[in-house]
Scaffold this motif. Structure first.
Motif, short mmCIF file in Angstrom:
data_model
loop_
_atom_site.label_atom_id
_atom_site.label_comp_id
_atom_site.label_asym_id
_atom_site.label_seq_id
_atom_site.Cartn_x
_atom_site.Cartn_y
_atom_site.Cartn_z
N ASP A 189 115.57 61.40 0.55
CA ASP A 189 114.36 61.06 -0.10
C ASP A 189 113.41 62.27 0.28
O ASP A 189 113.49 62.89 1.00
CB ASP A 189 113.78 59.69 0.20
CG ASP A 189 113.54 59.50 1.65
OD1 ASP A 189 112.91 60.46 2.27
OD2 ASP A 189 113.81 58.65 2.38
N ILE A 226 115.74 54.86 -13.16
CA ILE A 226 114.74 55.76 -12.18
C ILE A 226 113.80 56.30 -13.04
O ILE A 226 114.26 57.20 -14.14
CB ILE A 226 115.95 56.70 -11.52
CG1 ILE A 226 116.85 56.11 -10.70
CG2 ILE A 226 114.93 57.58 -10.55
CD1 ILE A 226 118.05 56.78 -10.25
N ASP A 227 112.67 56.32 -12.70
CA ASP A 227 111.54 57.18 -13.59
C ASP A 227 111.44 58.46 -12.83
O ASP A 227 111.19 58.67 -11.79
CB ASP A 227 110.30 56.47 -13.34
CG ASP A 227 109.23 56.84 -14.23
OD1 ASP A 227 109.31 57.86 -14.76
OD2 ASP A 227 108.03 56.17 -14.20
N LYS A 238 111.51 57.76 -8.95
CA LYS A 238 111.43 56.40 -8.25
C LYS A 238 112.13 55.29 -9.03
O LYS A 238 112.07 55.17 -10.11
CB LYS A 238 109.76 56.13 -8.50
CG LYS A 238 109.50 54.77 -8.04
CD LYS A 238 107.93 54.60 -8.07
CE LYS A 238 107.41 53.36 -7.32
NZ LYS A 238 106.01 52.99 -7.49
N ASP A 245 105.53 60.31 0.01
CA ASP A 245 105.19 60.00 -1.38
C ASP A 245 104.97 61.63 -2.06
O ASP A 245 104.22 62.08 -1.69
CB ASP A 245 103.90 59.04 -1.51
CG ASP A 245 104.39 57.73 -1.24
OD1 ASP A 245 105.47 57.51 -1.41
OD2 ASP A 245 103.41 56.83 -1.36
N ILE A 254 112.82 51.94 -10.66
CA ILE A 254 111.97 51.22 -11.29
C ILE A 254 112.77 49.80 -11.58
O ILE A 254 112.14 48.92 -11.84
CB ILE A 254 111.23 51.74 -12.42
CG1 ILE A 254 112.32 52.11 -13.37
CG2 ILE A 254 110.35 52.56 -11.82
CD1 ILE A 254 111.61 52.41 -14.72
N GLY A 266 111.46 50.65 -5.97
CA GLY A 266 110.40 51.03 -5.88
C GLY A 266 110.37 52.51 -4.59
O GLY A 266 109.49 53.16 -4.52
N ARG A 267 111.52 52.80 -4.42
CA ARG A 267 111.91 53.66 -3.39
C ARG A 267 112.05 54.92 -4.11
O ARG A 267 112.58 55.05 -5.29
CB ARG A 267 113.30 53.51 -2.72
CG ARG A 267 113.75 54.50 -1.71
CD ARG A 267 115.10 54.24 -1.26
NE ARG A 267 115.52 55.21 -0.29
CZ ARG A 267 115.45 54.79 0.83
NH1 ARG A 267 115.61 53.63 1.35
NH2 ARG A 267 116.07 55.78 1.83
N GLN A 268 111.41 56.17 -3.48
CA GLN A 268 111.55 57.59 -4.26
C GLN A 268 113.05 57.88 -3.61
O GLN A 268 113.29 57.86 -2.40
CB GLN A 268 110.38 58.47 -3.69
CG GLN A 268 109.12 58.07 -4.31
CD GLN A 268 108.18 59.00 -4.25
OE1 GLN A 268 108.18 60.11 -3.29
NE2 GLN A 268 107.08 59.25 -5.05
N ILE A 276 106.44 61.77 -8.86
CA ILE A 276 107.49 61.64 -9.44
C ILE A 276 107.75 62.74 -10.60
O ILE A 276 106.92 63.13 -11.09
CB ILE A 276 108.03 60.19 -9.86
CG1 ILE A 276 106.90 59.96 -10.93
CG2 ILE A 276 108.14 59.26 -8.77
CD1 ILE A 276 107.24 58.45 -11.46
#
Length: 109
Positions: free
Chosen positions: A97, A35-36, A16, A101, A18, A60-62, A104
């Motif tokens: 992607d 990116i997390d 994700k 959802d 961040i 906030g995008r995966q 992560i």
């Protein structure tokens, strides 16, 4: 020719975004991304996404990225992973992607 083991050896995970920052030092317009990856930690990378995405649309995008590759310096910035995308006819990167959802850090198989 690559071997099947080369693909199996890649660590591809869902992350994700961040943080997104402009990257004016890059030769080609790009963003610096943080990116997390959950249990795999937080990594940074640069990505040439400025023609198709804004900072706001990325935050906030995966995404899907390859980890475990050697880090690379881009205009003095340490890039620690490779964001995965396809390239359209005009050379713009379209991010891949997970489609919904996802936790992560999960591996892509």
């Amino acid at each position: 020719m690559r071997e099947f083991a080369d693909l199996i050896g890649l660590d591809i995970r869902v992350g994700k975004i961040i943080a997104v920052r402009p990257f004016p030092e890059a030769r080609t317009p790009a963003f610096q991304l943080e990116i997390d990856f959950g249990i795999a930690g937080i990594r940074q990378t640069s990505a040439q996404l400025t023609r198709r995405y804004t900072e706001e649309s990325l935050l906030g995008r995966q995404i899907v990225a390859a980890l475990g590759l050697p880090s690379k310096r881009v205009a003095g910035f340490k890039s620690e992973c490779l964001v995965v995308g396809s390239v359209d006819d005009e050379g713009d990167v379209i991010l891949l992607d997970p489609g919904q959802d996802t936790q992560i850090g999960w591996s892509v198989k």
